[in-house]
Design an enzyme around this catalytic site. Structure first.
Site, mmCIF file in Angstrom:
data_model
loop_
_atom_site.group_PDB
_atom_site.id
_atom_site.type_symbol
_atom_site.label_atom_id
_atom_site.label_comp_id
_atom_site.label_asym_id
_atom_site.label_seq_id
_atom_site.Cartn_x
_atom_site.Cartn_y
_atom_site.Cartn_z
ATOM 1 N N ALA A 18 -13.202 1.997 0.207
ATOM 2 C CA ALA A 18 -12.144 2.532 -0.655
ATOM 3 C C ALA A 18 -10.870 2.645 0.168
ATOM 4 C CB ALA A 18 -12.532 3.894 -1.227
ATOM 5 N N GLU B 84 -0.693 3.480 3.251
ATOM 6 C CA GLU B 84 -0.134 4.060 2.028
ATOM 7 C C GLU B 84 0.010 3.004 0.935
ATOM 8 O OE1 GLU B 84 -0.880 6.435 3.968
ATOM 9 O OE2 GLU B 84 1.017 6.572 5.028
ATOM 10 N N GLN C 29 25.690 -19.847 16.697
ATOM 11 C CA GLN C 29 25.611 -19.664 15.249
ATOM 12 C C GLN C 29 24.203 -19.298 14.774
ATOM 13 O OE1 GLN C 29 27.307 -23.056 13.243
ATOM 14 N NE2 GLN C 29 29.406 -22.326 13.529
ATOM 15 N N THR D 146 -9.122 7.550 2.798
ATOM 16 C CA THR D 146 -9.653 6.198 2.935
ATOM 17 C C THR D 146 -11.108 6.205 3.383
ATOM 18 O OG1 THR D 146 -7.449 5.416 3.496
ATOM 19 C CG2 THR D 146 -9.292 3.975 4.050
ATOM 20 N N ARG E 217 5.538 6.858 0.416
ATOM 21 C CA ARG E 217 6.118 5.521 0.326
ATOM 22 C C ARG E 217 7.644 5.572 0.444
ATOM 23 N NH1 ARG E 217 1.811 3.814 -4.431
ATOM 24 N NH2 ARG E 217 0.130 3.269 -2.973
ATOM 25 N N ARG F 174 24.296 -10.963 27.052
ATOM 26 C CA ARG F 174 23.518 -12.065 27.621
ATOM 27 C C ARG F 174 24.338 -13.350 27.625
ATOM 28 N NH1 ARG F 174 19.503 -13.606 31.053
ATOM 29 N NH2 ARG F 174 18.185 -15.234 30.195
ATOM 30 N N GLY G 174 12.033 -13.565 26.106
ATOM 31 C CA GLY G 174 10.867 -13.063 26.835
ATOM 32 C C GLY G 174 10.876 -11.559 27.005
ATOM 33 N N THR H 298 -1.075 -1.380 0.521
ATOM 34 C CA THR H 298 -0.585 -2.653 1.042
ATOM 35 C C THR H 298 0.567 -3.180 0.195
ATOM 36 O OG1 THR H 298 -2.104 -3.947 -0.311
ATOM 37 C CG2 THR H 298 -2.908 -3.223 1.855
ATOM 38 N N SER H 299 1.267 -4.162 0.732
ATOM 39 C CA SER H 299 2.342 -4.795 -0.044
ATOM 40 C C SER H 299 1.807 -5.369 -1.351
ATOM 41 C CB SER H 299 3.000 -5.909 0.786
ATOM 42 O OG SER H 299 3.756 -5.365 1.847
#
Length: 414
Positions: A128, A368, A276, A124, A239, A264, A345, A370-371
């Site tokens: 680039a 590696e 739910q 990289t 990937r 909890r 929290g 981007t999406s």
């Protein structure tokens, strides 16, 4: 079809689980100190060697574990449960090293497999990123068979501890992208910056400049002009491993969140998991993990069946690996975000693994490729070769259903 673990895969998964559990205690040290001490690294290194999971992508004859791609995925899924990228402490030499000459193997790959040397891939650049064909680092012939390297490399992961680089540079005057093996202490290499990122990783991602860095002809890795092919192969493998690790991370986060929701108590004394809305988040997370684990294992299996010399299969698998990376990284981000919400929290406190996973998994939608780049790779495969092979299961015969005429036509379209 048999979707069960073989005894070999089960043994590897168990071995990787035990190693992961041995590394868990180092997570908070890494978070609090922005890294590990030399003593902690030494303990982890010995644990890796004792587990026999060093250099899992490297042949046994060169000191690695010699695992298949599917076996690597099974191991990486377990290691992906570690926070602070401690999975990277379980070293895997970059796969372009499979193209090393015998002399290069002895100098770099063999000691790297033992854990005595460490590589960092320097591809990289400021201008680039995902489009690595835009790299501007040059390799100018010195007239005696060697080269002078000049350029800047960003995001050199593990660059702080690596002792040599795998550098992508363009050999002039033909601008031929080529990979070079360059020792880190070579004159002309300067670490100019170590950025702080959102995550707290066990290693850094420094920026380096190369100013008239002189290397010999023996520094060329693979063929002159073959650098982009080696880079694509490296990205394709990485990937897949990202897919495996992110699903492992999502599984750990969900288990912790489900346990917390069961313990909890909320208003009325009912466990949180009885609500739910919480149940919906858990169910959606289970679906994200199950579907993406199945996809990752399927594509890894296809890699093991494929003919590495078949260009059509290579292109199809490149797109399938992009699909794995896209789907798994985005799904895991959804899962850990829900888990932070379930913890409330506490999910925002760095001492809790879900918080660290939440920060760390964000980069898997970026590095590696981007999406958005993964989507382009997938769509380009559909444009050039259609949907059939991309959507199909591969045959165990490893021919991917390609006959000679179809292969010739596909090669012409590459």
């Amino acid at each position: 079809m048999d979707f069960s673990y073989s005894p070999r895969l089960r043994e590897l998964k168990d071995r990787a689980r035990v190693l992961t559990e041995q590394i868990y205690p180092f997570e908070l040290e890494c978070e609090q100190n922005n890294g590990l001490s030399a003593e902690s690294h030494a303990v982890i290194k010995q644990a890796v060697l004792d587990a026999g999971l060093q250099a899992i992508n490297t042949p046994v004859e060169f000191g690695g574990a010699g695992l298949t791609v599917l076996e690597q995925v099974v191991v990486q899924e377990e290691l992906g449960k570690l926070t602070n990228a401690l999975w990277d402490a379980v070293w895997r030499p970059a796969n372009p090293l499979t193209h090393a000459t015998p002399e290069q193997r002895e100098r770099y790959l063999v000691p790297g497999a033992r854990g005595d040397r460490r590589d960092a891939v320097a591809i990289t650049e400021p201008d680039a990123g995902s489009d690595f064909s835009a790299a501007s680092t040059t390799a100018t012939p010195d007239g005696r068979g060697g080269y002078f390297l000049n350029g800047t490399k960003w995001f050199v992961t593990v660059g702080d501890v690596a002792d040599y680089f795998i550098v992508l540079a363009n050999v002039e005057p033909d601008h031929a992208p080529t990979m070079f093996l360059v020792d880190k202490d070579t004159p002309g290499i300067t670490c100019v910056k170590v950025p702080r990122f959102t995550h707290t990783f066990v290693y850094e991602h420094p920026e380096f400049t190369f100013e008239d860095v002189h290397v010999g002809a023996d520094a060329v890795l693979g063929p002159v002009g073959g650098g982009l092919d080696l880079t694509r192969d490296w990205f394709t493998e990485e990937r897949l491993m990202i897919g495996a690790r992110t699903i492992g991370a999502a599984e750990r986060a969900l288990k912790l969140a489900a346990e917390w929701a069961s313990e909890r108590r909320v208003a009325g004394g009912q466990p949180l998991i009885e609500q739910q809305l919480i149940q919906g988040m858990i169910a959606d997370s289970v679906a994200d993990i199950m579907t993406n684990r199945a996809l990752t294992h399927q594509v890894a299996w296809e890699f093991d069946q494929a003919d590495p010399n078949d260009p059509v299969q290579r292109k199809t698998l490149h797109a399938k690996a992009a699909t794995v990376k896209l789907a798994s990284s985005e799904a895991s981000n959804r899962v850990v975000d829900r888990c932070v919400q379930i913890f409330g929290g506490r999910g925002y406190i760095r001492e809790y693994p879900v918080e660290r996973l939440w920060r760390e998994l964000r980069v898997d939608r970026i590095w590696e490729g981007t999406s958005e780049i993964q989507r382009l790779v997938i769509a380009n495969e559909v444009r050039k070769r259609g949907l059939d092979k991309l959507l199909a299961f591969a045959d165990a015969s490893s021919d991917f259903g390609t006959d000679g005429a179809e292969l010739a036509a596909a090669v012409a379209a590459l």
